[in-house]
Design an enzyme around this catalytic site. Structure first.
Site, PDB file in Angstrom:
ATOM      1  N   HIS A  57      70.721-118.519 -42.377  1.00  9.71           N
ATOM      2  CA  HIS A  57      69.618-117.578 -42.629  1.00  9.71           C
ATOM      3  C   HIS A  57      68.238-118.225 -42.663  1.00  9.71           C
ATOM      4  O   HIS A  57      67.230-117.540 -42.770  1.00  9.71           O
ATOM      5  CB  HIS A  57      69.839-116.810 -43.937  1.00  9.71           C
ATOM      6  CG  HIS A  57      69.573-117.634 -45.163  1.00  9.71           C
ATOM      7  ND1 HIS A  57      70.497-118.482 -45.690  1.00  9.71           N
ATOM      8  CD2 HIS A  57      68.469-117.749 -45.949  1.00  9.71           C
ATOM      9  CE1 HIS A  57      69.992-119.088 -46.754  1.00  9.71           C
ATOM     10  NE2 HIS A  57      68.752-118.661 -46.934  1.00  9.71           N
TER      11      HIS A  57
HETATM   12  C1  UD1 Z   1      64.677-115.632 -48.884  1.00  9.33           C
HETATM   13  C2  UD1 Z   1      64.009-116.908 -49.367  1.00  9.33           C
HETATM   14  C3  UD1 Z   1      64.938-118.091 -49.099  1.00  9.33           C
HETATM   15  C4  UD1 Z   1      66.310-117.858 -49.670  1.00  9.33           C
HETATM   16  C5  UD1 Z   1      66.862-116.526 -49.203  1.00  9.33           C
HETATM   17  C6  UD1 Z   1      68.159-116.229 -49.897  1.00  9.33           C
HETATM   18  C7  UD1 Z   1      61.553-116.894 -49.157  1.00  9.33           C
HETATM   19  C8  UD1 Z   1      60.403-117.378 -48.389  1.00  9.33           C
HETATM   20  N1  UD1 Z   1      62.776-117.158 -48.636  1.00  9.33           N
HETATM   21  O1  UD1 Z   1      64.829-115.747 -47.483  1.00  9.33           O
HETATM   22  O2  UD1 Z   1      64.397-119.252 -49.695  1.00  9.33           O
HETATM   23  O3  UD1 Z   1      67.151-118.887 -49.242  1.00  9.33           O
HETATM   24  O4  UD1 Z   1      65.931-115.483 -49.518  1.00  9.33           O
HETATM   25  O5  UD1 Z   1      68.915-115.323 -49.189  1.00  9.33           O
HETATM   26  O6  UD1 Z   1      61.413-116.323 -50.197  1.00  9.33           O
HETATM   27  N2  UD1 Z   1      66.187-108.210 -45.300  1.00  9.33           N
HETATM   28  C9  UD1 Z   1      66.878-107.029 -45.284  1.00  9.33           C
HETATM   29  N3  UD1 Z   1      67.399-106.595 -46.488  1.00  9.33           N
HETATM   30  C10 UD1 Z   1      67.238-107.263 -47.654  1.00  9.33           C
HETATM   31  C11 UD1 Z   1      66.525-108.463 -47.641  1.00  9.33           C
HETATM   32  C12 UD1 Z   1      65.997-108.919 -46.464  1.00  9.33           C
HETATM   33  O7  UD1 Z   1      67.045-106.385 -44.266  1.00  9.33           O
HETATM   34  O8  UD1 Z   1      67.750-106.819 -48.695  1.00  9.33           O
HETATM   35  C13 UD1 Z   1      65.658-108.706 -44.005  1.00  9.33           C
HETATM   36  C14 UD1 Z   1      64.250-108.185 -43.699  1.00  9.33           C
HETATM   37  O9  UD1 Z   1      64.183-107.985 -42.326  1.00  9.33           O
HETATM   38  C15 UD1 Z   1      63.383-109.358 -44.093  1.00  9.33           C
HETATM   39  C16 UD1 Z   1      64.258-110.547 -43.761  1.00  9.33           C
HETATM   40  O10 UD1 Z   1      65.580-110.132 -44.062  1.00  9.33           O
HETATM   41  O11 UD1 Z   1      62.166-109.372 -43.406  1.00  9.33           O
HETATM   42  C17 UD1 Z   1      63.928-111.787 -44.547  1.00  9.33           C
HETATM   43  O12 UD1 Z   1      63.947-111.532 -45.941  1.00  9.33           O
HETATM   44  P1  UD1 Z   1      63.054-112.411 -46.945  1.00  9.33           P
HETATM   45  O13 UD1 Z   1      63.356-112.034 -48.333  1.00  9.33           O
HETATM   46  O14 UD1 Z   1      61.643-112.383 -46.524  1.00  9.33           O
HETATM   47  O15 UD1 Z   1      63.530-113.878 -46.646  1.00  9.33           O
HETATM   48  P2  UD1 Z   1      65.004-114.470 -46.598  1.00  9.33           P
HETATM   49  O16 UD1 Z   1      65.260-114.968 -45.228  1.00  9.33           O
HETATM   50  O17 UD1 Z   1      65.953-113.523 -47.206  1.00  9.33           O
HETATM   51  N1  UDP Z   2      76.408-115.620 -50.988  1.00  6.71           N
HETATM   52  C1  UDP Z   2      77.098-114.444 -51.197  1.00  6.71           C
HETATM   53  N2  UDP Z   2      77.418-113.677 -50.109  1.00  6.71           N
HETATM   54  C2  UDP Z   2      77.093-114.027 -48.836  1.00  6.71           C
HETATM   55  C3  UDP Z   2      76.391-115.231 -48.640  1.00  6.71           C
HETATM   56  C4  UDP Z   2      76.050-116.003 -49.748  1.00  6.71           C
HETATM   57  O1  UDP Z   2      77.418-114.099 -52.334  1.00  6.71           O
HETATM   58  O2  UDP Z   2      77.412-113.271 -47.901  1.00  6.71           O
HETATM   59  C5  UDP Z   2      76.051-116.448 -52.158  1.00  6.71           C
HETATM   60  C6  UDP Z   2      76.502-117.879 -52.064  1.00  6.71           C
HETATM   61  O3  UDP Z   2      77.829-118.033 -52.519  1.00  6.71           O
HETATM   62  C7  UDP Z   2      75.487-118.570 -52.963  1.00  6.71           C
HETATM   63  C8  UDP Z   2      74.229-117.794 -52.720  1.00  6.71           C
HETATM   64  O4  UDP Z   2      74.635-116.524 -52.229  1.00  6.71           O
HETATM   65  O5  UDP Z   2      75.847-118.437 -54.318  1.00  6.71           O
HETATM   66  C9  UDP Z   2      73.381-118.497 -51.708  1.00  6.71           C
HETATM   67  O6  UDP Z   2      72.384-117.643 -51.275  1.00  6.71           O
HETATM   68  P1  UDP Z   2      71.645-117.830 -49.876  1.00  6.71           P
HETATM   69  O7  UDP Z   2      72.492-118.596 -48.940  1.00  6.71           O
HETATM   70  O8  UDP Z   2      71.217-116.481 -49.462  1.00  6.71           O
HETATM   71  O9  UDP Z   2      70.318-118.613 -50.297  1.00  6.71           O
HETATM   72  P2  UDP Z   2      69.958-120.141 -50.581  1.00  6.71           P
HETATM   73  O10 UDP Z   2      70.942-120.686 -51.525  1.00  6.71           O
HETATM   74  O11 UDP Z   2      69.931-120.845 -49.273  1.00  6.71           O
HETATM   75  O12 UDP Z   2      68.588-120.058 -51.142  1.00  6.71           O
END
Ligand code: UD1
Ligand code: UDP
Length: 380
Positions: free
Chosen positions: A205
């Site tokens: 991601h």
């Molecule tokens: C964010 C965090 C990242 C973390 C990740 C965990 C920032 C800059 N990044 O990244 O550090 O590892 O969360 O998962 O804060 N979207 C949906 N539904 C949702 C959420 C997101 O469709 O419920 C889609 C949207 O298109 C959005 C994109 O995902 O624009 C990215 O979401 P965003 O929260 O901006 O960043 P993440 O990639 O989730």
């Molecule tokens: N996770 C989850 N379901 C998923 C993918 C990840 O519950 O489909 C959990 C995973 O086990 C971990 C956390 O989400 O506890 C990690 O989140 P993510 O990878 O989104 O973010 P990051 O840790 O890179 O910030």
């Protein structure tokens, strides 16, 4: 102490649970949970509250998605009202998301002491949005709870030596607390007709992988060339990026919706191998003793690499393929992320410590005394 605890993204809901429990159990603190709404899909947010038994947040700011500026600005604006109304003694932020950045920045501006959980992590890649978020959070925080000893050292190298605590990783607490329940409740293996040890688990991601079509295509190509069942719960960001690339996965790659925490733990625990760019998943692979290939060129979690359980393979298919069936970690897995009591330690420290706003002059002066020469990188 009245504490406002900020969460917004998937890993933060998981990280919050052990701390909330310990704060409640201590009897000394009132925690007000604020969900920024950064993540909002059921499978990215509510499912974690349902499964982990976290009380509903007192506030949901419902900021949703947007550019970094839009999202951060919305959180700042909406959170300001909450902090002004609640007047907490402490704000807790965790990790490195835009919710972390906004929470720490705003608390600093409002002169509210701030604790940063997972402080001191660095990838040393400032193109990562998360790196900027954690640098700012650590710059303005007053209290630092580190997951690893390396994080303590990194903070010291930046002159942050006051109120720094190595408590271990709250995600390890979460795993200890929930794995027995997950084993009983999750039927994901049966649902997906998987046998333990007979598949690899993949998550992707990171912006550097999803927003770069070259890297994303490389990941798809690499996975397509692996002769093994792959389970790939895809973050919505990744689903969207894959749809735009118009690529096809082979039948052995099972692209599924994001799963809940219990299902994820069971998928991790029973995998032969994990390949990921997630920070949380890299650590969980380590906790569970599953070999991990990290689809990045660097990681914050260097201890897992040094311990031999995580290998940085980037996204180049040849490199991924070479490591896929040849990576064999050692037997030893030192307890680099503590003993699963980080939440309790945090609650205890908050109960017994005078928490002051701002970095004390003595701390800065004592650091300077040890660094009398011109700082590295400065030329006269
Ligand atoms: C964010 C965090 C990242 C973390 C990740 C965990 C920032 C800059 N990044 O990244 O550090 O590892 O969360 O998962 O804060 N979207 C949906 N539904 C949702 C959420 C997101 O469709 O419920 C889609 C949207 O298109 C959005 C994109 O995902 O624009 C990215 O979401 P965003 O929260 O901006 O960043 P993440 O990639 O989730
Ligand atoms: N996770 C989850 N379901 C998923 C993918 C990840 O519950 O489909 C959990 C995973 O086990 C971990 C956390 O989400 O506890 C990690 O989140 P993510 O990878 O989104 O973010 P990051 O840790 O890179 O910030």
């Amino acid at each position: 102490m009245k504490i406002v605890s900020i969460v917004g993204a998937r890993p933060e809901f998981i990280q919050a649970t052990p701390v909330s429990r310990a704060l409640l159990a201590s009897g000394n603190h009132q925690e007000i949970l604020v969900h920024t709404g950064q993540h909002y899909d059921y499978l990215m947010s509510q499912t974690f509250f349902d499964e982990l038994g976290v009380p509903a947040p007192t506030y949901n700011l419902e900021v949703g998605s947007g550019s970094h500026a839009q999202q951060t600005a919305e959180i700042l604006t909406r959170l300001e009202e909450v902090l002004l109304k609640e007047q907490p003694d402490l704000v807790i932020v965790r990790g490195d998301t835009n919710s972390t950045l906004a929470g720490a920045l705003l608390a600093g501006k409002l002169h509210i002491p701030t604790a940063h959980i997972e402080a001191g992590e660095r990838s040393f890649d400032r193109r990562m949005p998360e790196e900027i978020n954690r640098l700012v959070a650590d710059c303005v925080a007053d209290l630092f709870f580190c997951a690893s000893r390396t994080a303590v050292q990194r903070l010291a190298a930046e002159g942050i030596i006051n109120a720094v605590y190595w408590v271990g990783d709250v995600m390890l607490d979460a795993m200890f607390q929930h794995r027995p329940i997950a084993r009983k409740k999750s039927n994901i293996l049966a649902r997906l007709e998987l046998q333990p040890d007979s598949y690899a688990l993949v998550t992707v991601h990171r912006a550097a992988n999803t927003d770069n079509p070259v890297r994303l295509r490389q990941i798809v190509e690499g996975l397509n060339r692996v002769a093994e069942t792959i389970v790939f719960p895809a973050h919505p960001r990744t689903q969207k990026a894959l749809a735009q690339l118009d690529v096809q996965f082979g039948p052995h790659v099972r692209l599924i919706e994001p799963v809940g925490y219990f299902d994820m733990m069971m998928l991790e625990d029973n995998a032969r191998l994990i390949a990921t760019d997630s920070g949380g998943v890299q650590r969980e692979a380590y906790f569970l003793g599953i070999p991990c290939l990290t689809l990045r060129n660097e990681t914050e979690w260097v201890e897992t690499v040094t311990a031999g359980w995580n290998r940085l393979v980037g996204t180049e298919p040849e490199q991924v393929l070479t490591a896929w069936f040849n990576f064999a970690p050692p037997i030893e897995r030192p307890p680099i992320f503590g003993d699963g009591t980080a939440g309790q330690q945090i609650a205890q420290i908050l109960s017994s410590t005078d928490i002051a706003f701002g970095r004390p002059r003595q701390a800065v002066e004592s650091w300077l005394q040890n660094h009398e020469a011109l700082p590295v990188g400065v030329t006269s």
